[in-house]
Design a protein around this motif. Structure first.
Motif, short mmCIF file in Angstrom:
data_model
loop_
_atom_site.label_atom_id
_atom_site.label_comp_id
_atom_site.label_asym_id
_atom_site.label_seq_id
_atom_site.Cartn_x
_atom_site.Cartn_y
_atom_site.Cartn_z
N ASN A 266 -10.40 42.13 47.73
CA ASN A 266 -9.63 42.82 48.76
C ASN A 266 -10.02 42.38 50.16
O ASN A 266 -9.15 42.18 51.03
N VAL A 267 -11.31 42.24 50.39
CA VAL A 267 -11.77 41.83 51.73
C VAL A 267 -11.31 40.41 52.04
O VAL A 267 -10.85 40.12 53.16
N LEU A 268 -11.41 39.51 51.06
CA LEU A 268 -10.97 38.13 51.30
C LEU A 268 -9.46 38.06 51.50
O LEU A 268 -8.96 37.20 52.24
N GLU A 269 -8.73 38.96 50.87
CA GLU A 269 -7.28 39.01 51.08
C GLU A 269 -6.97 39.36 52.53
O GLU A 269 -6.06 38.79 53.15
N GLU A 270 -7.74 40.30 53.09
CA GLU A 270 -7.56 40.66 54.50
C GLU A 270 -8.01 39.51 55.40
O GLU A 270 -7.48 39.31 56.49
N ALA A 271 -9.02 38.75 54.92
CA ALA A 271 -9.58 37.66 55.74
C ALA A 271 -8.62 36.48 55.87
O ALA A 271 -8.72 35.71 56.83
N GLU A 272 -7.69 36.35 54.93
CA GLU A 272 -6.77 35.21 54.97
C GLU A 272 -5.97 35.16 56.26
O GLU A 272 -5.71 34.08 56.80
N ALA A 273 -5.57 36.33 56.77
CA ALA A 273 -4.74 36.36 57.98
C ALA A 273 -5.51 35.94 59.23
O ALA A 273 -4.91 35.53 60.22
N VAL A 274 -6.83 36.09 59.18
CA VAL A 274 -7.66 35.75 60.34
C VAL A 274 -8.77 34.78 59.92
O VAL A 274 -9.90 34.87 60.39
N ALA A 275 -8.45 33.86 59.02
CA ALA A 275 -9.46 32.99 58.42
C ALA A 275 -10.28 32.24 59.47
O ALA A 275 -11.51 32.24 59.43
N LEU A 276 -9.60 31.59 60.42
CA LEU A 276 -10.32 30.77 61.40
C LEU A 276 -11.15 31.60 62.36
O LEU A 276 -12.35 31.36 62.50
N PRO A 277 -10.57 32.60 63.06
CA PRO A 277 -11.41 33.38 63.98
C PRO A 277 -12.55 34.10 63.26
O PRO A 277 -13.64 34.25 63.83
N LEU A 278 -12.33 34.52 62.02
CA LEU A 278 -13.41 35.19 61.28
C LEU A 278 -14.52 34.21 60.94
O LEU A 278 -15.71 34.53 61.06
N ALA A 279 -14.16 32.99 60.52
CA ALA A 279 -15.16 31.99 60.16
C ALA A 279 -15.98 31.53 61.36
O ALA A 279 -17.15 31.17 61.22
N LEU A 280 -15.35 31.57 62.56
CA LEU A 280 -16.05 31.11 63.77
C LEU A 280 -16.77 32.24 64.49
O LEU A 280 -17.42 32.01 65.51
N ASN A 281 -16.67 33.45 63.95
CA ASN A 281 -17.38 34.60 64.52
C ASN A 281 -18.73 34.73 63.83
O ASN A 281 -18.83 34.63 62.61
N THR A 282 -19.77 34.98 64.61
CA THR A 282 -21.12 35.02 64.04
C THR A 282 -21.25 36.04 62.92
O THR A 282 -21.70 35.74 61.81
N SER A 283 -20.83 37.28 63.18
CA SER A 283 -20.92 38.33 62.17
C SER A 283 -19.96 38.06 61.01
O SER A 283 -20.30 38.27 59.84
N GLY A 284 -18.76 37.58 61.34
CA GLY A 284 -17.79 37.27 60.30
C GLY A 284 -18.27 36.16 59.39
O GLY A 284 -18.06 36.20 58.17
N SER A 285 -18.94 35.16 59.96
CA SER A 285 -19.48 34.06 59.17
C SER A 285 -20.52 34.55 58.18
O SER A 285 -20.55 34.14 57.02
N LEU A 286 -21.39 35.46 58.62
CA LEU A 286 -22.41 36.01 57.73
C LEU A 286 -21.77 36.79 56.59
O LEU A 286 -22.24 36.74 55.44
N LEU A 287 -20.70 37.55 56.89
CA LEU A 287 -20.00 38.29 55.84
C LEU A 287 -19.40 37.33 54.82
O LEU A 287 -19.56 37.51 53.60
N LEU A 288 -18.72 36.28 55.29
CA LEU A 288 -18.09 35.33 54.38
C LEU A 288 -19.13 34.60 53.52
O LEU A 288 -18.90 34.35 52.33
N GLN A 289 -20.27 34.28 54.11
CA GLN A 289 -21.33 33.63 53.34
C GLN A 289 -21.86 34.53 52.23
O GLN A 289 -22.31 34.05 51.19
N ALA A 290 -21.81 35.84 52.46
CA ALA A 290 -22.24 36.79 51.44
C ALA A 290 -21.18 36.99 50.37
O ALA A 290 -21.50 37.26 49.20
N LEU A 291 -19.91 36.85 50.74
CA LEU A 291 -18.81 37.08 49.80
C LEU A 291 -18.53 35.88 48.90
O LEU A 291 -18.28 36.02 47.70
#
Length: 605
Positions: A74-99
């Motif tokens: 579910n979280v990755l589904e929400e992340a698809e719409a903001v994939a680039l800004p989330l990946a380039l965000n420090t906190s977002g990057s840490l979340l994605l690395q955990a997921l």
């Protein structure tokens, strides 16, 4: 535990802002000749808050794997719409690395598809590069399992790889994107390699620590044939770019990984790439009387590439390299601050025949090499003689001559403390006039005070020689105090491991040296490194020896129990049990010895 509610309002507005609003951040594209500031989309505050709460939920844990899997999907589904800004965000990057390590094939495919249009921007960003590496490392496992959408994921990874291949000059020359290139090469080859490129290139320590952590896992894994085909195409691509970028430190690191992966998976392509590297460097700035390659051997960046070329080359190629480029120049290279490292690789990779030529050329200059403190060359030579089983007595004599303890023969008994501390006889004993101190007074008046890392390695090699008798005699002449100093040193303690493990040391001579430690067990037990030496001796000891060791330490049992290192020895030796239930202790030690012997037989079988 479910997915935190996503803010309903502002979703469409956020999508418009990605197109229209001016970003507040930027990244410098270091792969281009002229640095350009590239705009970075910023994650909206509402979205950032949602993903922050998602990260908190993930950290809190789940009652079942099914619930966790649903949450991640579910979280990755929400992340698809903001994939680039989330990946380039420090906190977002840490979340994605955990997921990502726990995500499914379908979720990963959709996320990678959303990120692919902005691949270059993501790869050239410190946070985005981490995400792409995580995606690449996860992909082969999902593809191998044949999970849902695995074929789609395979095609997306191939698309990513081809994009990198077409724009290799952009990706491989960037500080962050070069990590993505290196990870991609390993994923395409289905191998994990050890190239880290570290010597003097200013690589981030955090990257090094992360690489060490990521190195845990399978060294080889299954990949589809399409990945190997693309890896072969990368080989040709690297050959095309050698002349333009080989002196770039980031491209150099990518080339090193490419060589190692190709060596493991496509040896013929690796040989072609090695020939291209040496061919190009040999053609630059030709000088009469010497190979142009000597210039590059003294360059910090190019020498690292040459290190790897020598490491993966076959014996015939190594002999050709020696004859065409470095024959007659080995002592010059050995004394150079950078080139000596490449010489070490050549020595380590040399066949018996080539080692003879290297030994003949280097042996007259051993003392000068030591004077330049390039002890890695000496250790490489000792290690090669140990590995190939040749020139062992010759190199021992040359080494002792360099320490001025070969002649007169009375000095030979001092070789261990001299080698351990890497000091010549006159310096160690302060005998500048060359006169020997009276026999029996040497060790007592000049105790061992320090142990060199390289000195420790030299002794370890010598103890594994076919005939280590001269070194063992020197050990037997040392005082118990010096042996304790050696055992309690971080580097010196490893010498005792070699003493215990070497198959060429007769058991009688081994016991003779270890017997000198009797009466010093308490000092060893209360030291971080000494306690480990004591444990190693205990594991190899017979029952009578264990009884003697336990008897000596038993009187210190109260002190050992409260010592930060001694309490481990007290527990491992079961000293309380030894004092109170001696017969049970004896039976337990006998059973433990039989168990160890049986385990050793199984391993040997």
């Amino acid at each position: 535990m479910g997915v935190p509610p996503h803010p309903k309002k502002g979703g469409k507005k956020r999508k418009d802002q990605r197109k229209q609003a001016p970003p507040s951040d930027s990244v410098e594209a270091s792969g281009s000749k002229e640095s350009k500031k590239v705009s970075i989309p910023k994650l909206e505050q509402a979205s950032a808050e949602y993903f922050r709460r998602a990260h908190d939920t993930l950290k809190a844990g789940f009652e079942s794997e099914e619930e966790k899997g649903l949450f991640i999907s579910n979280v990755l589904e929400e992340a698809e719409a903001v994939a680039l800004p989330l990946a380039l965000n420090t906190s977002g990057s840490l979340l994605l690395q955990a997921l990502i390590p726990s995500t499914s094939s379908s979720s990963l495919s959709r996320f990678l598809q959303a990120l692919t249009p902005s691949l270059c921007l993501a790869a050239c960003h410190s946070c985005g590069a981490h995400i792409l590496e995580a995606v690449l490392l996860r992909s082969p496992l999902l593809i191998k399992d044949g999970a849902e959408d695995s074929e789609t994921l395979e095609n997306l990874v191939l698309e990513l790889g081809r994009t990198v291949q077409k724009e290799l000059s952009t990706f491989a020359l960037d500080a962050h994107a070069s990590f993505v290139v290196r990870t991609l090469l390993q994923v395409l080859g289905g191998v994990r390699v050890g190239s880290d490129g570290g010597r003097g290139l200013g690589i981030s320590s955090s990257r090094a620590k992360r690489a060490k952590t990521e190195s845990e896992g399978p060294l080889e894994f299954e990949v589809p044939d399409s990945f190997i085909s693309l890896l072969h195409e990368f080989s040709s691509c690297f050959q095309e770019h050698i002349s333009d970028f080989i002196t770039n430190k980031y491209f150099s690191l990518c080339l090193q990984v490419a060589l190692e992966v190709l060596h493991r998976k496509l040896p013929d392509s690796c040989s072609e790439l090695c020939c291209s590297v040496i061919g190009y460097l040999s053609s630059c700035n030709p000088t009469a009387g010497q190979s142009p390659l000597l210039v590059f051997l003294k360059d910090a960046t190019c020498s690292r590439v040459l290190d790897k070329v020598l490491e993966v080359s076959n014996p015939k190629a190594l002999r050709s390299f020696y004859k065409a480029h470095v024959k007659g120049q080995l002592r010059v290279l050995a004394e150079h601050g950078v080139a000596n490292f490449t010489l070490q690789r050549l020595i380590q990779a040399a066949s018996r025949k080539l080692l003879g030529q290297l030994f003949e050329e280097l042996s007259p200059g051993v003392e000068e090499i030591m004077a330049h403190e390039h002890l890695g060359v000496i250790n490489a030579l000792l290690g090669a003689c140990r590995k190939r089983g040749v020139y062992q007595q010759e190199v021992l004599q040359i080494l002792m001559e360099a320490f001025h303890c070969w002649e007169p023969p009375s000095r030979q008994a001092s070789c261990v403390p001299l080698i351990a501390s890497v000091l010549a006889y006159e310096v160690y004993y302060g005998e500048e006039d060359g006169e020997d101190p009276p026999q029996g007074q040497e060790d007592a008046s000049h105790p061992l005070s320090s142990v060199s890392y390289h000195g420790s390695l030299m002794l370890q090699h010598l103890l594994h020689f076919a005939d280590p008798s001269m070194v063992l005699r020197s050990f037997g002449a040392m005082t118990p105090k010096d042996l304790v100093t050696l055992a309690c040193d971080p580097a010196g303690s490893h010498v005792f491991n070699a003493l215990l493990d070497s198959p060429t040391i007769p058991e009688k001579q081994r016991r003779k040296v270890l017997r000198l430690l009797k009466g010093s067990y308490f000092s060893l037990a209360c030291n971080k490194h000494g306690s480990r030496v004591l444990d190693a001796i205990w594991n190899k000891a017979s029952l009578p020896t264990k009884q003697a060791m336990a008897q000596e330490l038993a009187e210190y049992e109260p002190q050992l129990r409260h010592d930060p290192f001694g309490h481990h020895v007290s527990r491992n030796f079961a000293l309380t049990h030894f004092l109170k239930r001696r017969q049970d202790w004896d039976r337990h030690q006998e059973a433990e010895k039989k168990r160890r012997n049986l385990f050793a037989e199984i391993l040997d079988g």
